[in-house]
Design a protein around this motif. Structure first.
Motif, PDB file in Angstrom:
ATOM      1  N   LEU A 117       0.892  -1.319   0.048  1.00  0.00           N
ATOM      2  CA  LEU A 117      -0.059   0.099  -0.054  1.00  0.00           C
ATOM      3  C   LEU A 117       0.898   1.332  -0.125  1.00  0.00           C
ATOM      4  O   LEU A 117       1.923   1.535   0.946  1.00  0.00           O
ATOM      5  N   THR A 118       0.630   2.007  -1.079  1.00  0.00           N
ATOM      6  CA  THR A 118       1.436   3.396  -1.183  1.00  0.00           C
ATOM      7  C   THR A 118       0.347   4.410  -0.714  1.00  0.00           C
ATOM      8  O   THR A 118      -0.524   4.597  -1.496  1.00  0.00           O
ATOM      9  N   ASN A 167      -4.456   6.898  -2.962  1.00  0.00           N
ATOM     10  CA  ASN A 167      -3.525   5.901  -2.578  1.00  0.00           C
ATOM     11  C   ASN A 167      -3.433   4.739  -3.804  1.00  0.00           C
ATOM     12  O   ASN A 167      -4.364   4.816  -4.604  1.00  0.00           O
ATOM     13  N   LEU A 168      -2.362   3.950  -3.544  1.00  0.00           N
ATOM     14  CA  LEU A 168      -2.194   3.026  -4.437  1.00  0.00           C
ATOM     15  C   LEU A 168      -2.076   1.521  -3.686  1.00  0.00           C
ATOM     16  O   LEU A 168      -1.034   1.313  -3.056  1.00  0.00           O
ATOM     17  N   ILE A 179      -9.625  -5.255  -0.367  1.00  0.00           N
ATOM     18  CA  ILE A 179      -9.574  -3.937   0.147  1.00  0.00           C
ATOM     19  C   ILE A 179     -11.004  -3.500   0.336  1.00  0.00           C
ATOM     20  O   ILE A 179     -11.974  -3.701  -0.591  1.00  0.00           O
ATOM     21  N   ARG A 180     -11.254  -2.804   1.355  1.00  0.00           N
ATOM     22  CA  ARG A 180     -12.500  -1.864   1.641  1.00  0.00           C
ATOM     23  C   ARG A 180     -12.210  -0.246   1.359  1.00  0.00           C
ATOM     24  O   ARG A 180     -11.650   0.171   2.311  1.00  0.00           O
ATOM     25  N   LEU A 181     -12.911  -0.046   0.609  1.00  0.00           N
ATOM     26  CA  LEU A 181     -12.699   1.587   0.163  1.00  0.00           C
ATOM     27  C   LEU A 181     -13.501   2.419   1.127  1.00  0.00           C
ATOM     28  O   LEU A 181     -14.210   2.072   1.828  1.00  0.00           O
ATOM     29  N   LYS A 196      -5.730   2.037  -7.960  1.00  0.00           N
ATOM     30  CA  LYS A 196      -5.611   3.406  -7.641  1.00  0.00           C
ATOM     31  C   LYS A 196      -6.977   4.069  -7.268  1.00  0.00           C
ATOM     32  O   LYS A 196      -7.788   4.176  -7.992  1.00  0.00           O
ATOM     33  N   TYR A 197      -6.933   4.790  -6.071  1.00  0.00           N
ATOM     34  CA  TYR A 197      -8.212   5.266  -5.691  1.00  0.00           C
ATOM     35  C   TYR A 197      -7.992   6.453  -4.750  1.00  0.00           C
ATOM     36  O   TYR A 197      -7.078   6.650  -4.207  1.00  0.00           O
TER      37      TYR A 197
END
Length: 371
Positions: A117-118, A167-168, A179-181, A196-197
């Protein structure tokens, strides 16, 4: 073959036989104590009989005239040919299986929950397998592992100024992640994929994310804020639905499969549940499919339905983090239908492919050779 045996025995009974035929009869007699119930095909019988015939001694002048001996020979002839065949093919198959075990002595384990996670500030967090519960809280990021074994990344919805931040999350080869956005949308990433979001959807007119690779989405419903997924060559728009996208750069096509709800592809095609859009070079074709097959990886399986060997091995390469080398040119490759657990070692997948074709494999380190 059975006719040849009967003809020789008929000659033995009449006394009109050659030294070669006598030698064969004596060979059978010598083997009378043996017995076996294994079944063989006529072709196998002919092949082994030819080998036995060529190895028999032929210079014995004595003749067999004992009627009791004749009866024993008649009863045992077919059994003895079976015995020779069974011995030959058992040895042949044993050697093949021994060779196969040697080929797979260095097996490769399946992939697992791995990701990187970046954060928008450039900080990189390594996400790995861990115990259930909360793992870390850094810069507003919560990393937890759910009871079902999936790793879940949750970020608190944060306000920001006029410039959105992103984030990426990336999965390596041999990795997968859930992943939960911030809006509650759940995303499952397959191996060698990235998403990417925005760090927050709160002030955005639409929820837009960018995908490379393969992912399954369960989008949280929000009629005021459509959800958009962009990937190479296509754009998917939804309100709230379940769908899968396969958009690997090494695949010849991009596939979008709908499981629930409605999605629109490139503002051209509207999919219904059970339909798949295939994008290639600017063209989109829609087909009816078994939608669950498109998310076999999410469910821990490899499911092949008339699937090409090349496509299967690309999937194997990503999940087991291996390189595929074709020893010979890729011509006339077979297709396969079947299934195997994604959590088996790679040898389980290769053996399934070998059992239904003439393709053979060798594992050398992190390389699989297609022989």
């Amino acid at each position: 073959m059975q006719k040849d045996i009967k003809a020789i025995l008929d000659k033995m009974e009449s006394g009109d036989y050659t030294p070669e035929e006598e030698a064969i009869a004596k060979y059978w007699l010598h083997q009378l104590h043996l017995n076996d119930e294994a079944g063989i095909t006529e072709k196998e019988l002919e092949e082994v009989s030819a080998q036995i015939w060529s190895s028999l001694p032929v210079n014995h002048p004595n003749k067999l005239k004992n009627s009791y001996l004749w009866q024993k020979l008649s009863a045992a002839a077919a059994i003895l040919i079976v015995l020779g065949t069974v011995l030959y093919f058992y040895t042949d198959r044993f050697l093949k299986e021994t060779h196969r075990e040697a080929v797979y002595i260095h097996d490769i384990h399946a992939g697992g929950n791995k990701a990187y996670l970046t954060l928008s500030n450039g900080k990189k967090i390594t996400l790995t397998d861990a115990m259930n519960g909360q793992l870390a809280t850094e810069s507003g990021v919560q990393i937890t592992k759910a009871a079902d074994g999936q790793l879940v990344y949750i970020i608190a919805d944060q306000k920001y100024g006029t410039r959105p931040e992103y984030n990426l999350i990336e999965t390596p080869k041999g990795g997968q992640y859930q992943i939960r956005l911030p809006d509650g949308t759940n995303v499952w990433l397959n191996a060698a994929s990235s998403l990417k979001y925005p760090t927050s959807f709160q002030l955005l007119k639409e929820r837009r994310v960018e995908l490379m690779g393969e992912a399954y989405f369960e989008v949280s419903k929000d009629k005021k804020h459509p959800f958009t997924v962009t990937s190479p060559g296509q754009e998917i728009k939804v309100l709230g639905t379940h769908f899968s996208i396969n958009a690997y750069t090494d695949e010849p096509v991009t596939r979008t499969t709908l499981l629930e709800g409605i999605v629109k592809v490139n503002n051209q095609v509207t999919l219904k549940p059970g339909e798949q859009a295939v994008y290639r070079a600017g063209n989109i074709n829609v087909a009816q499919v078994n939608a669950n097959d498109a998310i076999d990886w999410k469910n821990g399986e490899f499911i092949f339905t008339n699937e090409s060997l090349a496509n299967i091995l690309r999937r194997v390469s990503r999940w087991y983090n291996v390189q595929i080398i074709y020893v010979k040119p890729q011509t006339d490759l077979p297709t396969f239908t079947g299934s195997v657990s994604r959590f088996e070692n790679v040898s389980a997948v290769l053996k399934m492919l070998e059992e239904t074709s003439n393709v053979r494999f060798a594992i050398e380190g992190k390389t699989i050779k297609v022989l």
